[in-house]
Design a protein around this motif. Structure first.
Motif, PDB file in Angstrom:
ATOM      1  N   ARG A   1      12.474  -1.168   3.849  1.00  0.00           N
ATOM      2  CA  ARG A   1      12.073   0.232   2.915  1.00  0.00           C
ATOM      3  C   ARG A   1      10.329   1.180   2.885  1.00  0.00           C
ATOM      4  O   ARG A   1      10.429   2.046   2.364  1.00  0.00           O
ATOM      5  CB  ARG A   1      13.082   0.423   1.965  1.00  0.00           C
ATOM      6  N   ALA A   2      10.004   0.104   2.212  1.00  0.00           N
ATOM      7  CA  ALA A   2       8.437   0.314   1.190  1.00  0.00           C
ATOM      8  C   ALA A   2       7.701   0.625   2.343  1.00  0.00           C
ATOM      9  O   ALA A   2       6.993   0.920   2.479  1.00  0.00           O
ATOM     10  CB  ALA A   2       8.308  -1.052   0.811  1.00  0.00           C
ATOM     11  N   VAL A   3       7.739   0.939   4.096  1.00  0.00           N
ATOM     12  CA  VAL A   3       6.835   1.650   4.232  1.00  0.00           C
ATOM     13  C   VAL A   3       6.781   2.397   4.545  1.00  0.00           C
ATOM     14  O   VAL A   3       5.540   2.470   4.877  1.00  0.00           O
ATOM     15  CB  VAL A   3       7.609   1.245   6.140  1.00  0.00           C
ATOM     16  N   ALA A   4       7.357   3.181   3.784  1.00  0.00           N
ATOM     17  CA  ALA A   4       7.384   4.591   3.443  1.00  0.00           C
ATOM     18  C   ALA A   4       5.778   5.171   2.310  1.00  0.00           C
ATOM     19  O   ALA A   4       5.856   6.125   2.279  1.00  0.00           O
ATOM     20  CB  ALA A   4       7.871   5.352   3.292  1.00  0.00           C
ATOM     21  N   ALA A   5       5.846   3.368   1.563  1.00  0.00           N
ATOM     22  CA  ALA A   5       4.670   3.616   0.767  1.00  0.00           C
ATOM     23  C   ALA A   5       3.633   4.226   1.416  1.00  0.00           C
ATOM     24  O   ALA A   5       3.606   4.034   2.725  1.00  0.00           O
ATOM     25  CB  ALA A   5       5.097   3.023  -0.657  1.00  0.00           C
ATOM     26  N   THR A   6       2.322   4.695   0.557  1.00  0.00           N
ATOM     27  CA  THR A   6       1.348   4.957   0.653  1.00  0.00           C
ATOM     28  C   THR A   6       0.468   4.111  -0.239  1.00  0.00           C
ATOM     29  O   THR A   6       0.172   4.208  -1.318  1.00  0.00           O
ATOM     30  CB  THR A   6       1.308   6.558   0.676  1.00  0.00           C
ATOM     31  N   PHE A   7      -0.340   3.651   0.691  1.00  0.00           N
ATOM     32  CA  PHE A   7      -1.363   2.256   0.302  1.00  0.00           C
ATOM     33  C   PHE A   7      -2.956   3.238   0.322  1.00  0.00           C
ATOM     34  O   PHE A   7      -3.191   3.258   1.809  1.00  0.00           O
ATOM     35  CB  PHE A   7      -1.404   0.595   1.708  1.00  0.00           C
TER      36      PHE A   7
END
Ligand SMILES: O=C(O)[C@H](O)[C@@H](O)[C@H](O)[C@H](O)COP(=O)(O)O
Length: 224
Positions: free
Chosen positions: A90-96
């Motif tokens: 799910r956290a693949v959508a976060a911006t690193f």
């Protein structure tokens, strides 16, 4: 699974749930939220569990408390660790937002990284700190010539070199690491528990830099 591994998985899951709650609480009143995580080996169960938490990840910015000045595909890269553990599911959508540039040294890249960090939604919802057996946290090392600067500057990042680590580092300054609504200290093992007890019994920050964060509200996540 051995008892210690199970306990370490459980504390990682607890921290993941707390991190998800912090982000979700802040996203109820602001367009984006920021999570700052540490590298090393301790965070792996936490980061893997957090990746599956039901958070509005597309509105979340993620950065690091510190980084080794290596390419992001280097085995020692904290950015690589975050991409392989947290920025999945799910956290693949976060911006690193990484702490490295193509510059040869962190001294050359620090201004670019600072400008990058300035665009993030500070204060962070949560800063997750680890600790070494020498009492360092992030890359605030007792044996670093830049420790005093990192503890006192208003700059957001500091280039760091220390005999105790093989690579040059870049670290968020103590001031920037304090710029958060919540702090978590994530430790495993009896040795680190003893170092924390020593840190709590004294006040010399240069001896044990973790002390710089023991005066602010901090939640401890420890497993044997
Ligand atoms: O880049 C890093 O290594 C971390 O940011 C560092 O501050 C870490 O939290 C401690 O060194 C503990 O590391 P371990 O979890 O591997 O013991």
């Amino acid at each position: 699974m051995k008892i210690t591994e199970s306990a370490r998985e459980q504390i990682g899951a607890q921290l993941a749930a707390a991190a998800a709650q912090a982000l979700t609480e802040d996203l109820a009143s602001q367009p984006r939220a920021l999570l700052v995580v540490s590298g090393g080996s301790t965070p792996l169960p936490f980061l893997r569990r957090l990746a599956e938490q039901p958070v509005a990840w597309s509105r979340v910015d993620v950065t690091l408390a510190d980084e080794r000045w290596v390419h992001e595909d280097h085995p020692d890269s904290n950015a690589r660790l975050v991409r392989e553990t947290l920025l999945t599911g799910r956290a693949v959508a976060a911006t690193f937002h990484s702490l490295t540039t193509t510059d040869s040294t962190p001294e050359q890249g620090a201004a670019t990284v600072a400008a990058r960090l300035a665009t993030l939604p500070w204060p962070a919802s949560l800063v997750v700190l680890g600790m070494g057996n020498d009492g360092h946290t992030a890359s605030l090392f007792p044996d670093s010539g830049e420790l005093s600067l990192a503890l006192s500057t208003d700059d957001s990042v500091v280039a760091v070199r220390a005999p105790s680590v093989p690579q040059p580092r870049i670290t968020l300054s103590a001031a920037r690491l304090h710029d958060a609504r919540r702090h978590a200290l994530h430790l495993v093992g009896d040795a680190k528990k003893a170092v924390l007890a020593q840190a709590l019994s004294g006040d010399d920050v240069r001896e044990l830099p973790i002390r710089a964060f023991l005066t602010c509200p901090l939640t401890l996540y420890w497993a044997p």
